[in-house]
Structure formats: C-alpha cells, structure tokens
Write an enzyme that holds these catalytic residues in place. Structure first.
Site, PDB file in Angstrom:
ATOM      1  N   ASP A  44       0.839  -1.200   0.000  1.00 44.01           N
ATOM      2  CA  ASP A  44       0.000   0.000   0.000  1.00 44.01           C
ATOM      3  C   ASP A  44       0.874   1.250   0.000  1.00 44.01           C
ATOM      4  O   ASP A  44       1.662   1.467   0.926  1.00 44.01           O
ATOM      5  CB  ASP A  44      -0.882   0.007   1.257  1.00 44.01           C
ATOM      6  CG  ASP A  44      -1.839   1.182   1.275  1.00 44.01           C
ATOM      7  OD1 ASP A  44      -2.949   1.054   0.728  1.00 44.01           O
ATOM      8  OD2 ASP A  44      -1.475   2.251   1.828  1.00 44.01           O
ATOM      9  N   TYR A  49       2.789   9.814  -0.102  1.00 45.33           N
ATOM     10  CA  TYR A  49       3.867   9.227   0.708  1.00 45.33           C
ATOM     11  C   TYR A  49       5.247   9.504   0.111  1.00 45.33           C
ATOM     12  O   TYR A  49       6.265   9.278   0.765  1.00 45.33           O
ATOM     13  CB  TYR A  49       3.697   7.708   0.891  1.00 45.33           C
ATOM     14  CG  TYR A  49       2.397   7.270   1.524  1.00 45.33           C
ATOM     15  CD1 TYR A  49       1.533   8.193   2.121  1.00 45.33           C
ATOM     16  CD2 TYR A  49       2.019   5.939   1.546  1.00 45.33           C
ATOM     17  CE1 TYR A  49       0.336   7.795   2.694  1.00 45.33           C
ATOM     18  CE2 TYR A  49       0.823   5.534   2.121  1.00 45.33           C
ATOM     19  CZ  TYR A  49      -0.016   6.468   2.683  1.00 45.33           C
ATOM     20  OH  TYR A  49      -1.203   6.064   3.244  1.00 45.33           O
ATOM     21  N   LYS A  74      -2.821   5.879  -4.110  1.00 43.60           N
ATOM     22  CA  LYS A  74      -3.960   6.778  -3.839  1.00 43.60           C
ATOM     23  C   LYS A  74      -3.675   8.142  -4.448  1.00 43.60           C
ATOM     24  O   LYS A  74      -2.527   8.600  -4.416  1.00 43.60           O
ATOM     25  CB  LYS A  74      -4.160   6.946  -2.322  1.00 43.60           C
ATOM     26  CG  LYS A  74      -4.139   5.645  -1.564  1.00 43.60           C
ATOM     27  CD  LYS A  74      -4.329   5.819  -0.072  1.00 43.60           C
ATOM     28  CE  LYS A  74      -3.908   4.562   0.667  1.00 43.60           C
ATOM     29  NZ  LYS A  74      -2.468   4.475   0.944  1.00 43.60           N
ATOM     30  N   HIS A 107      -7.848   9.505  -2.020  1.00 41.76           N
ATOM     31  CA  HIS A 107      -7.249   9.453  -0.678  1.00 41.76           C
ATOM     32  C   HIS A 107      -8.155  10.074   0.401  1.00 41.76           C
ATOM     33  O   HIS A 107      -8.273   9.547   1.497  1.00 41.76           O
ATOM     34  CB  HIS A 107      -5.887  10.159  -0.705  1.00 41.76           C
ATOM     35  CG  HIS A 107      -4.933   9.678   0.339  1.00 41.76           C
ATOM     36  ND1 HIS A 107      -3.581   9.577   0.124  1.00 41.76           N
ATOM     37  CD2 HIS A 107      -5.117   9.268   1.615  1.00 41.76           C
ATOM     38  CE1 HIS A 107      -2.987   9.126   1.217  1.00 41.76           C
ATOM     39  NE2 HIS A 107      -3.911   8.936   2.141  1.00 41.76           N
ATOM     40  N   LEU A 186      -2.795  -0.860  13.929  1.00 42.20           N
ATOM     41  CA  LEU A 186      -2.131  -0.913  15.239  1.00 42.20           C
ATOM     42  C   LEU A 186      -2.158   0.465  15.903  1.00 42.20           C
ATOM     43  O   LEU A 186      -1.307   0.790  16.739  1.00 42.20           O
ATOM     44  CB  LEU A 186      -0.687  -1.417  15.075  1.00 42.20           C
ATOM     45  CG  LEU A 186      -0.570  -2.828  14.488  1.00 42.20           C
ATOM     46  CD1 LEU A 186       0.886  -3.181  14.172  1.00 42.20           C
ATOM     47  CD2 LEU A 186      -1.166  -3.867  15.445  1.00 42.20           C
ATOM     48  N   GLN A 188      -1.296   3.229  14.795  1.00 45.22           N
ATOM     49  CA  GLN A 188      -0.054   3.939  14.435  1.00 45.22           C
ATOM     50  C   GLN A 188       1.011   3.805  15.528  1.00 45.22           C
ATOM     51  O   GLN A 188       1.899   4.633  15.640  1.00 45.22           O
ATOM     52  CB  GLN A 188      -0.342   5.409  14.100  1.00 45.22           C
ATOM     53  CG  GLN A 188      -1.355   5.540  12.957  1.00 45.22           C
ATOM     54  CD  GLN A 188      -1.424   6.910  12.334  1.00 45.22           C
ATOM     55  OE1 GLN A 188      -1.603   7.886  13.048  1.00 45.22           O
ATOM     56  NE2 GLN A 188      -1.302   6.975  11.017  1.00 45.22           N
ATOM     57  N   LYS A 229       2.111  -1.288   9.121  1.00 47.79           N
ATOM     58  CA  LYS A 229       3.427  -0.788   8.692  1.00 47.79           C
ATOM     59  C   LYS A 229       4.440  -1.042   9.798  1.00 47.79           C
ATOM     60  O   LYS A 229       4.131  -0.878  10.981  1.00 47.79           O
ATOM     61  CB  LYS A 229       3.301   0.714   8.413  1.00 47.79           C
ATOM     62  CG  LYS A 229       4.605   1.425   8.158  1.00 47.79           C
ATOM     63  CD  LYS A 229       4.937   2.382   9.285  1.00 47.79           C
ATOM     64  CE  LYS A 229       6.396   2.685   9.360  1.00 47.79           C
ATOM     65  NZ  LYS A 229       6.726   3.564  10.492  1.00 47.79           N
ATOM     66  N   ILE A 236       7.930  -6.845  10.780  1.00 47.37           N
ATOM     67  CA  ILE A 236       7.313  -7.076   9.462  1.00 47.37           C
ATOM     68  C   ILE A 236       6.909  -8.556   9.394  1.00 47.37           C
ATOM     69  O   ILE A 236       5.794  -8.902   8.998  1.00 47.37           O
ATOM     70  CB  ILE A 236       8.288  -6.684   8.323  1.00 47.37           C
ATOM     71  CG1 ILE A 236       8.495  -5.162   8.296  1.00 47.37           C
ATOM     72  CG2 ILE A 236       7.780  -7.166   6.959  1.00 47.37           C
ATOM     73  CD1 ILE A 236       9.568  -4.669   7.310  1.00 47.37           C
TER      74      ILE A 236
HETATM   75  P1  NAD Z   1      -0.075   1.213  11.928  1.00 53.49           P
HETATM   76  O1  NAD Z   1      -1.275   1.059  12.785  1.00 53.49           O
HETATM   77  O2  NAD Z   1       0.246   0.191  10.922  1.00 53.49           O
HETATM   78  O3  NAD Z   1       1.115   1.444  12.941  1.00 53.49           O
HETATM   79  C1  NAD Z   1       2.443   1.441  12.547  1.00 53.49           C
HETATM   80  C2  NAD Z   1       3.294   1.578  13.803  1.00 53.49           C
HETATM   81  O4  NAD Z   1       2.926   0.551  14.747  1.00 53.49           O
HETATM   82  C3  NAD Z   1       4.774   1.373  13.554  1.00 53.49           C
HETATM   83  O5  NAD Z   1       5.383   2.566  13.143  1.00 53.49           O
HETATM   84  C4  NAD Z   1       5.260   0.901  14.911  1.00 53.49           C
HETATM   85  O6  NAD Z   1       5.434   2.007  15.766  1.00 53.49           O
HETATM   86  C5  NAD Z   1       4.079   0.083  15.407  1.00 53.49           C
HETATM   87  N1  NAD Z   1       4.198  -1.363  15.131  1.00 53.49           N
HETATM   88  C6  NAD Z   1       4.162  -1.994  13.920  1.00 53.49           C
HETATM   89  N2  NAD Z   1       4.273  -3.324  14.077  1.00 53.49           N
HETATM   90  C7  NAD Z   1       4.383  -3.545  15.416  1.00 53.49           C
HETATM   91  C8  NAD Z   1       4.513  -4.702  16.202  1.00 53.49           C
HETATM   92  N3  NAD Z   1       4.553  -5.923  15.647  1.00 53.49           N
HETATM   93  N4  NAD Z   1       4.601  -4.557  17.546  1.00 53.49           N
HETATM   94  C9  NAD Z   1       4.539  -3.342  18.117  1.00 53.49           C
HETATM   95  N5  NAD Z   1       4.403  -2.194  17.434  1.00 53.49           N
HETATM   96  C10 NAD Z   1       4.323  -2.301  16.088  1.00 53.49           C
HETATM   97  O7  NAD Z   1      -0.186   2.688  11.268  1.00 53.49           O
HETATM   98  P2  NAD Z   1      -0.029   3.300   9.819  1.00 53.49           P
HETATM   99  O8  NAD Z   1       1.315   3.055   9.268  1.00 53.49           O
HETATM  100  O9  NAD Z   1      -0.475   4.713   9.917  1.00 53.49           O
HETATM  101  O10 NAD Z   1      -1.119   2.509   8.965  1.00 53.49           O
HETATM  102  C11 NAD Z   1      -0.796   1.400   8.147  1.00 53.49           C
HETATM  103  C12 NAD Z   1      -0.798   1.772   6.683  1.00 53.49           C
HETATM  104  O11 NAD Z   1      -2.080   2.278   6.297  1.00 53.49           O
HETATM  105  C13 NAD Z   1       0.140   2.938   6.338  1.00 53.49           C
HETATM  106  O12 NAD Z   1       1.494   2.562   6.331  1.00 53.49           O
HETATM  107  C14 NAD Z   1      -0.419   3.364   5.003  1.00 53.49           C
HETATM  108  O13 NAD Z   1      -0.010   2.480   3.981  1.00 53.49           O
HETATM  109  C15 NAD Z   1      -1.915   3.256   5.290  1.00 53.49           C
HETATM  110  N6  NAD Z   1      -2.510   4.549   5.772  1.00 53.49           N
HETATM  111  C16 NAD Z   1      -3.508   5.114   5.016  1.00 53.49           C
HETATM  112  C17 NAD Z   1      -4.094   6.316   5.417  1.00 53.49           C
HETATM  113  C18 NAD Z   1      -5.179   6.920   4.579  1.00 53.49           C
HETATM  114  O14 NAD Z   1      -5.537   8.095   4.805  1.00 53.49           O
HETATM  115  N7  NAD Z   1      -5.727   6.176   3.637  1.00 53.49           N
HETATM  116  C19 NAD Z   1      -3.686   6.950   6.606  1.00 53.49           C
HETATM  117  C20 NAD Z   1      -2.683   6.337   7.369  1.00 53.49           C
HETATM  118  C21 NAD Z   1      -2.124   5.139   6.948  1.00 53.49           C
END
Ligand code: NAD
Length: 281
Positions: A44, A49, A74, A107, A186, A188, A229, A236
């Site tokens: 994604d 980004y 997006k 988006h 998660l 973020q 992410k 990962i």
């Molecule tokens: P997320 O909920 O995936 O959180 C990511 C964070 O969680 C990491 O930076 C780390 O701090 C923590 N994390 C990840 N794996 C972990 C683990 N196994 N144990 C403990 N902590 C962990 O948040 P995100 O990145 O904002 O959302 C995921 C994806 O969604 C983004 O990377 C992007 O591709 C998408 N996104 C889209 C929008 C939109 O407006 N459409 C907005 C935000 C994100």
C-alpha cells in the site's frame, strides 16, 4: 493467503504492507523487499507518501512476478482538478514501474473528488487499474458517490483498530458491496494501551502470540483487510505471522466490546480535522 473477493470479482489479500512514513529511499526499498520476501503480496502506497518510485524499485529487485502482487496507490487531493487526477495516476503507474496498478483510491473526500473519481473510472475502463475505491469516506459520502457515478467503489480504506472498530460504518459498507480495509490497524503505534489491554495480553499468552498479532487477527477474523506498517524486519515478519491460530467467537465479541469509536487520527468529518487536512497541501 486468505483473500477477500471484491464486488468486481478481483481478489485482494487480507493482509498487506503499509508504507506511510517509509520515505527514505534505502529504507523503503529494503522494507518493501523484506515484506515481499516474507510473504506480503499487497503493498500500500500513495502519491502523498513520496515513495512510489522506491516501492517500484523494490518490486523489481524482489524478482517476484508482477501478477502475484496487489499494488495500491492513492490520488492526493491537490491532483483532483481537470486532467490532473488522470495524469497523476499515469505518473504513479510509471513510478511504480508496472503496466497497471491493482487498486487506486481517492485518498480523502476533499476538493473535487467527483472529478477524480471519474478519472479512476476511465482508468478502470482502460484496464490500467483492476479495482477502484475510496479512503476516509464516511457512509454519507460514498452513498452519494455511488448514486451519481457509474462504478461503485470496491474498497473503502478507513482507520480501523481495536479502539475504532467502525462496526456501524461496516453495515453500510456491506450493504453497498464495498470491502472494508483498515489503515492504522495498530493505532499507528501511538496508543500503547491497546497493546496492554488485559484481554489482548491474555489472548496473546493463550495463543503464544504478541499483542500486535492479536490486534491484527481480530480485524482479519471480521474480514477487514489490514495493512500494518513497520520498518523493523522482525515486526514485518511478526505482523504477517497470524494464520496459525483462530480466535473464538466469544473472544472476538469480547474484543469488539473494547471499541471506543476513537480514531487515532481524528474523525475525518470534523471541522478540526478538515482544517488540519487543508494545511497538508
Ligand atoms: P499502523 O497502525 O500500521 O502502525 C504502525 C506503527 O505501529 C509502527 O510505526 C510501529 O510504531 C508500530 N508497530 C508496527 N508493528 C508492530 C509490532 N509488531 N509490535 C509493536 N508495534 C508495532 O499505522 P499506519 O502506518 O499509519 O497505517 C498502516 C498503513 O495504512 C500505512 O502505512 C499506510 O499504507 C496506510 N494509511 C492510510 C491512510 C489513509 O488516509 N488512507 C492513513 C494512514 C495510513
């Protein structure tokens, strides 16, 4: 890999790798390649980004067959006017070094998103994209969009996690045949209480999993597509290693009860959030 079948028959993996804030070239290329190597097939990204080229490089470097991947990008809202939406999508496809993308989303529902959505319909007709959809759309916005356009969105990507489960929204997503994709599954990483909820810790202990794996599996059990992410290789791997156990119906219901309707990023429909978004361009 479990998949969800979209309303046009295209299959989307239930879990993918999110690349928001994975902006630095070497890091992004390394992480996306690691994700592909450990089994992710959905990647994604987004124009906003600033990493589409790096994702494209990682795809080439991974050596994986194009048709095995599901690539999402997006369109950002400063590209919604005139031919910009169409042209910027073509640029995204070029940056991603592919002949087509699997999914393009609007988006945010700001600015001239009707115009942008019609550009997506054109790209879909031209087979330059296999599925089109929206992101951050509340039911009122997508019901309206469906009424006045030819093709109903196949996906809505909205913040969804333990504290923001979107069950009300999902009733409408189901009613209109739109798949539910979670971003920030998660929280973020900003809401550590989520990871430390006694029930989440208890289930982690019961299944020999981490809190993150329980949080992701809870959404997957409800057929919500997740795109966590991480820039850390162990995490990962950890985040996709969620298919060797199942939560019971009672456990899913108990996790459902922890919903607070509290998105980490704020509610898209509020004046505060909209003002904040306007400053992004
Ligand atoms: P997320 O909920 O995936 O959180 C990511 C964070 O969680 C990491 O930076 C780390 O701090 C923590 N994390 C990840 N794996 C972990 C683990 N196994 N144990 C403990 N902590 C962990 O948040 P995100 O990145 O904002 O959302 C995921 C994806 O969604 C983004 O990377 C992007 O591709 C998408 N996104 C889209 C929008 C939109 O407006 N459409 C907005 C935000 C994100």
């Amino acid at each position: 890999m479990k998949t969800i079948t979209l309303n046009n028959g295209v299959k989307i993996p239930i879990i993918g790798y999110g690349t928001y804030k994975v902006k630095e070239q070497a890091e992004c290329e390394k992480c996306v390649e690691q994700a592909i190597n450990c089994g992710y097939r959905l990647i994604d990204t987004a124009q906003a980004y600033g990493n589409e080229e790096f994702v494209g490089n990682a795809i080439i470097n991974s050596g994986i067959k194009r048709e095995e991947l599901f690539i999402t990008t997006k369109i950002w809202f400063n590209n919604f006017e005139g031919n910009d939406a169409y042209d910027s999508a073509i640029k995204s496809i070029e940056k991603l070094r592919v002949d087509y993308v699997d999914m393009i989303l609007i988006h945010w529902p700001y600015g001239n998103y009707y115009n942008a959505y019609r550009a997506l319909e054109k790209l879909y007709d031209q087979k330059l994209v296999r599925a089109i959809g929206v992101s951050n759309f509340n039911p009122d916005r997508f019901i309206d969009l469906i009424k006045f356009n030819k093709i109903a969105p196949m996906v809505n990507q909205i913040e969804t996690n333990l504290y923001c489960q979107r069950d009300e929204e999902r009733k409408y997503l189901n009613k209109y045949g739109i798949a539910h994709q979670s971003y920030a599954p998660l929280g973020q990483g900003k809401q550590l209480e989520m990871f430390n909820e006694p029930l989440v810790l208890k289930l982690a202990n019961k299944y020999g999993k981490t809190s993150a794996q329980i949080l992701l599996k809870h959404l997957i059990e409800k057929d919500v597509i997740v795109i966590p992410k991480s820039s850390n290789e162990e995490r990962i791997k950890e985040n996709i290693n969620v298919f060797d156990f199942n939560l019971t119906v009672d456990e899913i219901n108990a996790l459902n009860a922890l919903n607070k309707n509290a998105p980490t990023g704020g509610k898209p429909e509020t004046a505060e959030r909209t003002e904040q978004a306007m400053s992004w361009v």
